[in-house]
Design a protein around this motif. Structure first.
Motif: not given
Length: 438
Positions: A117-121, A142-145, A192-194, A226-232
């Protein structure tokens, strides 16, 4: 291998508002800082109790109200899907993504994540302000593995995308918000997060950067990730996502196609907003010099009746009532029309059409009428925001909250084949002919 990237079952997150939290920040084990804070809190509580015994009306400090930020949410996301997560503020979107990113743990249910997982919250999540951009790329990778060789292979591409080459060896605490955001997104998207999880951080960037990010997320999706996208930004959700999840009060309200999901969300948000008349008080008015105030805005149909529902392409009027406090020699009147997704559709103004109004004396009450031949837009709730100004001067007042008009599909614009959300923004009544050629 299963084609499911994310499985969520009965997920819930409970918060106790105002309740005493006995555990420390590191779980059940309290740190020295936790104990010191607890001791200070205890001393303060004792002091507060002393004041209460002497007649103070202070609260007892106990509030065990329970808030479910997310409640009983279940869904699956298959590999390669691009899913928009939308809802009003407080609907539970960010809490859901924090659970999926393992930042916080659920109260009930579970979430299975199959893949890296690659997160940008939030802007710069996982970045250390004292480290340079170069060092933060390595740290975040490194945190993302990621392996060191993988980070090195992607390094130049990340720097080029973020446009921070000149400052790559500068500590990121000196970066502007835009630079910080560009680098944070570039790292999350290029390593390259899945599964890429992106919250509403793109709202911080300028329009060019937003387009660049949307293009990159499209590339990521095109590679089968796969992408999860939160937006207004509903236009971005329609453009990027093939599926949409709508949250309401922490619960799953809709799960389906992106166009249908956006339509569902807009209907939820605009159900109470579609009023034909707006009354305004002087409080909160945006005035340049206290010279005037828009007191009332009305939507009128062709017969002059007040009504918030107009057929697509049908004529209607916007009536704007203005009170003048100080003399205005020449008045410029305008109105901006926004689509249900917040896209500017029309910009109307008198000086652009050679129309002159004024002069008006202090104490005048004027009713202006804008007559529109019809809006050739898709059915939905549109916001009309009138304003006025002195010629060659700043705006005196503007209605930011807007009055809403609902366009309905009628007559020739009623066909489901004609009205396809996400395919276009406008409707055109045109003539069609055929001619058999020899």
């Amino acid at each position: 291998m299963s084609d499911v990237a994310i499985r969520v079952e009965g997920l819930g997150k409970e918060y106790r508002i105002g309740a005493d939290q006995q555990r420390g920040v590191h779980g059940n084990r309290q740190t020295l800082r936790d104990k010191l804070a607890g001791a200070a809190s205890g001393s303060l509580s004792a002091l507060t109790s002393l004041f209460k015994r002497n007649g103070s009306n202070g609260s007892n400090g106990t509030n065990n109200e329970i808030l479910w930020a997310v409640k009983d949410v279940s869904f699956e996301v298959k590999r390669g899907q691009v899913v928009g997560v939308i809802g009003r503020n407080g609907a539970g979107k960010s809490t859901l993504l924090k659970i999926l990113s393992r930042i916080t743990s659920p109260t009930t249910g579970f979430a299975e994540i199959h893949g890296r997982v690659g997160s940008l919250l939030e802007v710069g999540t996982g970045f250390h302000p004292e480290l340079s951009g170069r060092e933060n790329i390595s740290l975040n990778g490194a945190i993302l593995g990621m392996r060191r060789a993988e980070i090195a292979r992607k390094f130049d591409e990340i720097v080029e995308f973020a446009e921070v080459g000149k400052f790559i060896d500068t500590p990121v605490k000196y970066y502007s918000t835009g630079m910080f955001l560009r680098l944070a997104f570039a790292v999350a998207a290029h390593l390259e997060p899945e599964i890429l999880i992106v919250d509403e951080v793109l709202a911080v960037g300028d329009s060019a950067f937003q387009k660049k990010c949307l293009g990159k997320m499209s590339d990521v999706a095109g590679q089968g990730r796969t992408v999860l996208f939160v937006s207004h930004n509903m236009a971005a959700v329609n453009q990027l996502c093939d599926r949409c999840i709508v949250l309401r009060d922490g619960q799953l309200f809709f799960d389906g196609g992106s166009a249908e999901g956006v339509d569902c969300y807009l209907k939820l948000g605009n159900r109470e907003a579609a009023a034909a008349v707006m009354e305004r008080t002087r409080q909160g008015t945006k005035t340049a010099a206290g010279k005037g105030h828009i007191t009332r805005v009305e939507i009128l149909d062709e017969e002059g009746h007040s009504g918030a529902c107009i057929g697509v392409g049908e004529p209607f009027r916007v009536k704007i009532h203005i009170e003048i406090y100080e003399r205005i020699a020449q008045l410029v009147l305008g109105a901006e029309v926004e689509s249900p997704t917040g896209v500017p559709m029309l910009n109307l103004r008198t000086d652009g059409q050679g129309v002159d109004f004024g002069p008006y004396a202090a104490g005048s009450h004027i009713a202006f009428t804008i007559t529109l031949p019809g809006l050739p837009f898709l059915p939905g709730v549109y916001k009309i925001s009138p304003w006025f100004a002195e010629r060659e001067g700043r705006r005196i007042d503007q209605v930011n909250e807007g009055v809403h008009v609902t366009l309905e599909g009628k007559g020739r614009f009623q066909s489901e084949k004609m009205i396809q959300p996400g395919k276009s923004m406008m409707l055109m009544d045109c003539a069609w002919t055929d001619e058999l050629e020899p």
